[in-house]
Design a protein around this motif. Sequence first.
Motif, PDB file in Angstrom:
ATOM      1  N   SER A  80       0.828  -1.205   0.000  1.00 20.43           N
ATOM      2  CA  SER A  80       0.000   0.000   0.000  1.00 20.43           C
ATOM      3  C   SER A  80       0.866   1.260   0.000  1.00 20.43           C
ATOM      4  O   SER A  80       0.583   2.222  -0.728  1.00 20.43           O
ATOM      5  CB  SER A  80      -0.948  -0.005   1.200  1.00 20.43           C
ATOM      6  OG  SER A  80      -0.234   0.066   2.415  1.00 20.43           O
TER       7      SER A  80
ATOM      8  N   LEU B 122       2.386   1.655  -3.484  1.00 23.39           N
ATOM      9  CA  LEU B 122       1.434   2.204  -4.458  1.00 23.39           C
ATOM     10  C   LEU B 122       1.298   3.715  -4.306  1.00 23.39           C
ATOM     11  O   LEU B 122       1.169   4.441  -5.299  1.00 23.39           O
ATOM     12  CB  LEU B 122       0.072   1.530  -4.284  1.00 23.39           C
ATOM     13  CG  LEU B 122      -0.033   0.087  -4.797  1.00 23.39           C
ATOM     14  CD1 LEU B 122      -1.353  -0.534  -4.359  1.00 23.39           C
ATOM     15  CD2 LEU B 122       0.093   0.050  -6.321  1.00 23.39           C
TER      16      LEU B 122
ATOM     17  N   TRP C 299      -5.589   5.371  -4.035  1.00 17.05           N
ATOM     18  CA  TRP C 299      -6.821   4.760  -3.525  1.00 17.05           C
ATOM     19  C   TRP C 299      -6.684   3.242  -3.424  1.00 17.05           C
ATOM     20  O   TRP C 299      -7.193   2.634  -2.486  1.00 17.05           O
ATOM     21  CB  TRP C 299      -7.998   5.135  -4.413  1.00 17.05           C
ATOM     22  CG  TRP C 299      -8.454   6.550  -4.240  1.00 17.05           C
ATOM     23  CD1 TRP C 299      -8.282   7.344  -3.143  1.00 17.05           C
ATOM     24  CD2 TRP C 299      -9.146   7.353  -5.198  1.00 17.05           C
ATOM     25  NE1 TRP C 299      -8.820   8.592  -3.358  1.00 17.05           N
ATOM     26  CE2 TRP C 299      -9.353   8.631  -4.606  1.00 17.05           C
ATOM     27  CE3 TRP C 299      -9.607   7.135  -6.496  1.00 17.05           C
ATOM     28  CZ2 TRP C 299     -10.025   9.661  -5.259  1.00 17.05           C
ATOM     29  CZ3 TRP C 299     -10.272   8.170  -7.145  1.00 17.05           C
ATOM     30  CH2 TRP C 299     -10.473   9.408  -6.551  1.00 17.05           C
ATOM     31  N   CYS C 300      -5.990   2.627  -4.400  1.00 15.82           N
ATOM     32  CA  CYS C 300      -5.746   1.181  -4.317  1.00 15.82           C
ATOM     33  C   CYS C 300      -4.904   0.845  -3.093  1.00 15.82           C
ATOM     34  O   CYS C 300      -5.166  -0.138  -2.382  1.00 15.82           O
ATOM     35  CB  CYS C 300      -5.042   0.687  -5.585  1.00 15.82           C
ATOM     36  SG  CYS C 300      -6.111   0.585  -7.031  1.00 15.82           S
TER      37      CYS C 300
ATOM     38  N   LEU D  21      -7.077   1.128  -0.087  1.00 13.06           N
ATOM     39  CA  LEU D  21      -8.015   0.007  -0.018  1.00 13.06           C
ATOM     40  C   LEU D  21      -7.322  -1.242   0.531  1.00 13.06           C
ATOM     41  O   LEU D  21      -7.879  -1.951   1.394  1.00 13.06           O
ATOM     42  CB  LEU D  21      -8.587  -0.271  -1.407  1.00 13.06           C
ATOM     43  CG  LEU D  21      -9.650  -1.376  -1.499  1.00 13.06           C
ATOM     44  CD1 LEU D  21     -10.870  -1.003  -0.662  1.00 13.06           C
ATOM     45  CD2 LEU D  21     -10.055  -1.608  -2.954  1.00 13.06           C
TER      46      LEU D  21
ATOM     47  N   GLY E 176      -5.851   6.995  -8.437  1.00 10.12           N
ATOM     48  CA  GLY E 176      -6.199   5.578  -8.529  1.00 10.12           C
ATOM     49  C   GLY E 176      -5.201   4.698  -7.802  1.00 10.12           C
ATOM     50  O   GLY E 176      -5.575   3.778  -7.064  1.00 10.12           O
TER      51      GLY E 176
END
Length: 302
Positions: free
Chosen positions: A134, A137, A279-280, A283, A276
């Motif tokens: 995370s 990313l 947010w991934c 998540l 994006g």
Amino acid sequence: MRDERQQATVGATYGVTAFLLWGAGPLYFKAVGHVGTLEVMAHRVVWCVALLAILVTLVRSWPRILSALREKRTLMLLACSTVLISINWITFIYAVNIDRVLETSLGYFINPLVSVFLGLIFLGEKLSLWRWISVGLAFAGIGVMTLEVAGLPWISLALAFSFGFYGLVRKKATLESFEGLFLETLLISPIALIFLLHLDWQGTGHFLHSNLTTNLLLILAGPVTALPLLFFTSAARRLRLSTVGFLQYLAPSCHFLLAIFLFGETFTQTHFITFGLIWCGLLIYSGESLYARRQRNRAALT
């Protein structure tokens, strides 16, 4: 165990309230955008000190305030947190004034993952494989933005890291939230007051030289600043740094919606890819945190 759960519940309530108030912050700073970044910043400090001085008097906290001023470690921590929150405030006001609220949203979306990373380095909190992914990313998203705009998204990074380190430092301070905030703003208040007096002497200051609405809005800089920070520091002392990071999704979500649907800022393809990826990452982090929490609860029941 019950006391820990109660503290976590209270901390979560403080955290949700703080980040919803911060989420609405751009509305206020748009309203005083004609005043100027540094002048608004100075009013934030001065009126915040005035408001908190009343609170400190009402709850009879002056002995603890004076004691903190005599403790070298506490004073050094508060001096550090003062610098960090000042950087955060100025950057945020400036970004709103130049119509870059979307970048503030990006910064505060990055911030929870920065908090996770800081928790690993400074507090010894463990980072699982999924949390590493995370965080990776998030930095990939920053990389995309950097390559596309030929430079680092400095507003986003300044907000994310200044606030991440602020939470870390305040977690180590021993003062209650409003006492610490009072000392933070008190430390910088002489500079703010001198700056406002200088503007008034030059005839370029807005306070008492503008309409009633502007004067009232500038006075409101005190509660607008103090209330969410009081709630935040109360939450930070009761929760894990990673949990505080999780709650921070609320504020950037509000900023994002305001930027796109109210302020009319452009959402480009680069923004789409960057957000994006982040947010991934969020998540994955959220899912892993929820799973780990459920595992701990099951272990506690057995």
